[in-house]
Design a protein around this motif. Structure first.
Motif, PDB file in Angstrom:
ATOM      1  N   HIS A 136       0.848  -1.192   0.000  1.00 62.74           N
ATOM      2  CA  HIS A 136       0.000   0.000   0.000  1.00 62.74           C
ATOM      3  C   HIS A 136       0.884   1.242   0.000  1.00 62.74           C
ATOM      4  N   ILE A 137       1.474   1.530  -1.149  1.00 61.43           N
ATOM      5  CA  ILE A 137       2.429   2.625  -1.242  1.00 61.43           C
ATOM      6  C   ILE A 137       1.725   3.929  -1.600  1.00 61.43           C
ATOM      7  N   ILE A 138       2.400   5.025  -1.280  1.00 63.35           N
ATOM      8  CA  ILE A 138       1.897   6.354  -1.625  1.00 63.35           C
ATOM      9  C   ILE A 138       2.480   6.723  -2.977  1.00 63.35           C
ATOM     10  N   GLY A 139       1.632   6.811  -3.987  1.00 63.04           N
ATOM     11  CA  GLY A 139       2.118   7.127  -5.322  1.00 63.04           C
ATOM     12  C   GLY A 139       1.647   6.113  -6.335  1.00 63.04           C
ATOM     13  N   GLN A 140       2.271   6.123  -7.474  1.00 64.37           N
ATOM     14  CA  GLN A 140       1.866   5.250  -8.570  1.00 64.37           C
ATOM     15  C   GLN A 140       2.425   3.841  -8.371  1.00 64.37           C
ATOM     16  N   PRO A 141       1.704   2.825  -8.853  1.00 63.32           N
ATOM     17  CA  PRO A 141       2.139   1.437  -8.636  1.00 63.32           C
ATOM     18  C   PRO A 141       3.442   1.111  -9.356  1.00 63.32           C
ATOM     19  N   VAL A 142       4.324   0.430  -8.652  1.00 62.51           N
ATOM     20  CA  VAL A 142       5.599  -0.040  -9.202  1.00 62.51           C
ATOM     21  C   VAL A 142       5.836  -1.463  -8.688  1.00 62.51           C
ATOM     22  N   PHE A 143       6.838  -2.120  -9.257  1.00 64.67           N
ATOM     23  CA  PHE A 143       7.224  -3.477  -8.877  1.00 64.67           C
ATOM     24  C   PHE A 143       6.086  -4.480  -9.103  1.00 64.67           C
ATOM     25  N   TYR A 144       5.782  -4.688 -10.376  1.00 63.93           N
ATOM     26  CA  TYR A 144       4.842  -5.723 -10.779  1.00 63.93           C
ATOM     27  C   TYR A 144       5.281  -6.236 -12.146  1.00 63.93           C
ATOM     28  N   SER A 165       9.616  -6.745  -9.577  1.00 60.74           N
ATOM     29  CA  SER A 165       9.323  -7.753  -8.558  1.00 60.74           C
ATOM     30  C   SER A 165       9.369  -7.168  -7.152  1.00 60.74           C
ATOM     31  N   LYS A 166       8.278  -7.324  -6.409  1.00 64.99           N
ATOM     32  CA  LYS A 166       8.272  -6.882  -5.010  1.00 64.99           C
ATOM     33  C   LYS A 166       9.155  -7.780  -4.149  1.00 64.99           C
ATOM     34  N   ARG A 167       9.203  -9.043  -4.500  1.00 66.69           N
ATOM     35  CA  ARG A 167      10.077  -9.946  -3.748  1.00 66.69           C
ATOM     36  C   ARG A 167      11.533  -9.497  -3.886  1.00 66.69           C
ATOM     37  N   PHE A 168      11.893  -9.060  -5.103  1.00 68.71           N
ATOM     38  CA  PHE A 168      13.261  -8.558  -5.310  1.00 68.71           C
ATOM     39  C   PHE A 168      13.524  -7.329  -4.458  1.00 68.71           C
ATOM     40  N   ILE A 169      12.607  -6.361  -4.455  1.00 68.64           N
ATOM     41  CA  ILE A 169      12.871  -5.118  -3.736  1.00 68.64           C
ATOM     42  C   ILE A 169      12.864  -5.341  -2.230  1.00 68.64           C
ATOM     43  N   ARG A 170      12.062  -6.273  -1.745  1.00 71.96           N
ATOM     44  CA  ARG A 170      12.104  -6.591  -0.319  1.00 71.96           C
ATOM     45  C   ARG A 170      13.463  -7.187   0.055  1.00 71.96           C
ATOM     46  N   GLY A 171      13.938  -8.099  -0.790  1.00 69.31           N
ATOM     47  CA  GLY A 171      15.254  -8.675  -0.536  1.00 69.31           C
ATOM     48  C   GLY A 171      16.364  -7.658  -0.670  1.00 69.31           C
TER      49      GLY A 171
END
Length: 791
Positions: free
Chosen positions: A42-50, A126-132
């Motif tokens: 639930h980010i503030i702004g436009q969707p990224v990492f998909y 990838s959200k998994r990538f950015i979390r890692g």
């Protein structure tokens, strides 16, 4: 910092496997599963990492009207050239062949564009990538900067609120940070991730796009652009179309206002390339608006300073590679202190453009009306760039290491006792606050503890300690590297420093107060000269010489550094300025502080001016164009020789970047003529303008200390530091000029050996005009782009 402000670390303490294995595994599982804020859902702004983000972005750029129009234009031009060459014949199918060829060229150009875009755009897939990536980066950050990344609580709360409003309007936030380290963009990405904001697309030079690191950064938000676009119209249009697409769809962007990293510690002049793309997006109306957020990033200790020193002393810059990237941090617990990131209040770029346009329309009409649009755009860019730099300085935090480095380099003597070091750090902290600056928030920690921590971060390679004395005595081990930290504070005191250097003309003569005082007219003349000399080094207030000089004199008088005496006939008119009685009794320590801040820059400018003597042709030879890079390298060698022989007081004066800035000033003033070619294989050359060429003795051939260039160098020399380690007077006129002639002879011999033929007509060399009236329109447009602010 003001009392109302508080700061916090934005990197949580992460458990180590060796000491807390269960907690370490629990934290990893939280990141893998995406629990809480780590999910980045639930980010503030436009969707990224998909999945599909990159392809969607690339498709949006490819259908951009500007890019399509440019492809059609280039194809049409190519077909016209081939038609003139008779490649399509003259038969009935002439037009058919042309149309077929044009479509083929357009198809090829689109394929080239797609390939360039694929290498350029960020790939937030990838959200998994950015979390890692977040977990990995914070692990590394805490090993390097053990005290974490600190921010102002009030500033990040305000930033979140602005981001929420921008997201509703589908507006982008353009983050414009200063640039001192590769850690800069890592820090901002970490903060945005932790705040739950859309990560900005980071405009980065493709020199960082090397194996392993390059793809990692690109998938974390980096977009790669060339360091130079040249005349590549297609590439330029692709970059502009990409910027339009990002801003029109509300994606955040990050770009370094200075272009490359500052190797000197202070802000560099703004680079207008990418700023121009942002400006054109709004100015043209293709994008309605975007918010600009200047960002300051400060460090207790900058990771790359060792390599900076090598480069500034003349070592060639090494190409970025994975080995250097890993070895620079060694992945060990370096304990470099903390990083402080501060955010200026964001502002509307559209509103800025409208306000500036209203101002420009009230100005007198341009001499050449056809240049009016170009001049307004250039003025907008320049005002935009310098406003951002000023606001970065406004929110910058002075770190303890900067305070310590500044104190150590602005004291007379070999070293300083610990108690005196603490006293001067406290004095400097108060001066910083009184000038509107902010000192790193240390939660009421005693100054002695702050100094101790700062000394530990700087380490024994920068600051040494002499034991076995009546008290611990500290001294600068590496003055060149310490100057990086001193330069982090100089922007706060540059006005006082210039006035003090102007007064030094008479102060250095010694004697009583009457001998050391200086008339207002003489002081104003010298300060005006120095401010013009340093217009590319420092950012001056825009109020003008008279206002800034008057305000600075009041500040110095309030601080009891100087005494201002007014005329008996007019109590508002300054007669002369002298040191105050208190300052004399205290050994000039506060006045000297300001002089020591500016003296290395005065010394570098003097070196630059004296090194131009090398360009004087030997007797019997015609003026020759010498390679600019070789001349600047020899000027640095010349400076090192003068330093070790005692004719330069500061090793920082041979700083490569400062010398380059000095040569740029000399070119702007018409002292030297720089010739460039469109062919990159032909080196840039330089020669002295005729009226600035020094005379030689007709019999001996020796350089004579006469002429405009000598008078110019002597004007700088009047504000140079004098001391027992430097020989003055006749020595400069004989031995120093003799050394300059010797080094210059080697340059002319090298040019003769190379036997480089003069540039051919079709190399399209461009020689800068010498006369102030020559090429007036071009010089006026170029001049607007450069800083003309004066004290």
């Amino acid at each position: 910092m003001t009392p109302k402000e508080s700061d916090q670390s934005f990197i949580d303490r992460i458990a180590r496997f060796r000491t807390q294995p269960l907690e370490f595994l629990r934290e990893i599982s939280l990141h893998v599963s995406g629990t809480g804020w780590r999910s980045y859902d639930h980010i503030i702004g436009q969707p990224v990492f998909y999945q599909g983000f990159s392809e969607k972005m690339k498709n949006n750029v490819m259908v951009h009207p500007n890019l399509q129009a440019k492809i059609a234009e280039l194809a049409q031009k190519r077909v016209a050239v081939e038609d003139n060459d008779g490649l399509f014949g003259t038969g009935l199918d002439h037009r058919v062949k042309m149309d077929r060829r044009r479509r083929d060229i357009e198809k090829s150009l689109r394929e080239v564009s797609e390939d360039l875009l694929d290498k350029m755009i960020c790939k937030m897939e990838s959200k998994r990538f950015i979390r890692g990536a977040y977990w990995l980066v914070t692990q590394l950050m805490l090993r390097i900067y053990n005290q974490g990344i600190h921010v102002s609580s009030e500033e990040v709360i305000r930033l979140r609120e602005v981001a929420e409003q921008a997201a509703k309007k589908k507006q982008s936030i353009i983050f414009l940070p200063c640039h001192r380290s590769h850690i800069d963009y890592v820090s901002l990405q970490v903060i945005c991730y932790r705040l739950g904001m859309t990560l900005p697309t980071v405009v980065a030079g493709d020199n960082l796009n090397f194996p392993v690191v390059g793809p990692f950064l690109q998938h974390a938000g980096a977009m790669w652009i060339r360091r130079s676009f040249g005349d590549d119209q297609l590439y330029t249009t692709i970059v502009q179309s990409y910027m339009d697409t990002l801003l029109a769809n509300g994606f955040n962007v990050e770009c370094f206002i200075e272009g490359g990293r500052s190797r000197t510690g202070k802000l560099l002049s703004p680079k207008f390339g990418i700023l121009g793309f942002f400006m054109d997006s709004i100015y043209s109306g293709r994008v309605e608006d975007a918010l600009v957020c200047p960002v300051s990033t400060q460090y207790d200790k900058v990771l790359e300073v060792d390599s900076y020193v090598s480069e500034l002393l003349g070592q060639p810059k090494r190409k970025e590679n994975l080995g250097d990237f890993l070895s620079s941090s060694s992945l060990l617990s370096l304990k470099l202190g903390r990083v402080d990131v501060r955010f200026h209040e964001p502002w509307s770029l559209r509103q800025f453009i409208d306000e500036q346009h209203a101002r420009f329309t009230k100005m007198p009409p341009q001499i050449n009306e056809s240049d009016e649009h170009l001049d307004e755009r250039v003025r907008l860019l320049r005002t935009f760039g310098y406003r951002v730099l000023k606001e970065i300085n406004d929110v910058s935090v002075v770190m303890p290491t900067a305070l310590i480095g500044t104190v150590l380099l602005t004291l007379r003597g070999r070293g300083v006792g610990k108690s005196e070091l603490i006293r001067r750090v406290e004095w400097l902290s108060e001066r910083v606050k009184s000038r509107g600056g902010r000192v790193a928030h240390l939660a009421g920690t005693e100054t002695s503890v702050v100094v101790e921590r700062g000394l530990q971060v700087l380490g024994p390679n920068l600051v040494g300690v002499q034991q076995g004395l009546a008290e611990e005595t500290y001294y600068a081990v590496d003055r060149f590297q310490l100057s990086f930290y001193r330069n982090m504070t100089i922007h706060l005191f540059v006005l006082e420093a210039l006035v003090s250097a102007g007064m030094y003309i008479n102060v250095k003569q010694g004697g009583g107060p009457e001998q050391q005082r200086i008339s207002y007219e003489d002081l104003r003349a010298q300060v005006s000269f120095l401010s013009r000399l340093f217009r590319g080094e420092f950012i001056f207030p825009t109020e003008g010489l008279e206002v800034n000089l008057s305000q600075t004199l009041k500040i110095l008088e309030q601080d009891n550094v100087i005494k201002v005496v007014y005329t008996s006939t007019d109590p508002t008119k300054v007669d002369y300025v002298t040191l105050s009685d208190f300052e004399r009794e205290s050994g000039r320590e506060n006045y000297d502080f300001y002089c020591f801040l500016i003296w290395p820059f005065v010394e570098a400018s003097w070196l630059g001016a004296i090194s131009l003597m090398m360009l004087t042709p030997p007797l019997g030879r015609e003026p020759a164009r010498l390679e600019l890079n070789k001349v600047q390298n020899q000027a640095q060698l010349f400076g090192k020789t003068l330093y070790y022989q005692g004719d330069l007081s500061y090793i920082e004066a041979v700083n490569k970047e400062t010398l380059k800035n000095a040569y740029q000033r000399f070119e702007d003033e018409g002292i030297i003529i720089v010739t460039k070619s469109r062919d990159k294989k032909i080196p840039v050359t330089v020669r002295l303008a005729d009226e600035w060429t020094p005379p030689r003795d007709p019999e001996s051939g020796r350089l004579l200390a006469r002429g405009k260039l000598w008078e110019f160098a002597d004007m700088i020399s009047q504000s140079r530091r004098e001391g027992k380690n430097r020989r003055d007077g006749a020595t400069v006129k004989t031995r120093v000029l003799g050394l300059a002639d010797k080094v210059g002879q080697a340059l002319f011999d090298d040019a003769a050996t190379a036997a480089q033929p003069p540039p051919h007509e079709d190399s399209k060399t461009v020689e800068r005009p010498v006369s102030p009236t020559a090429g007036k329109a071009k010089r006026r447009r170029r001049g607007i782009m450069q800083s003309r602010s004066r004290l």
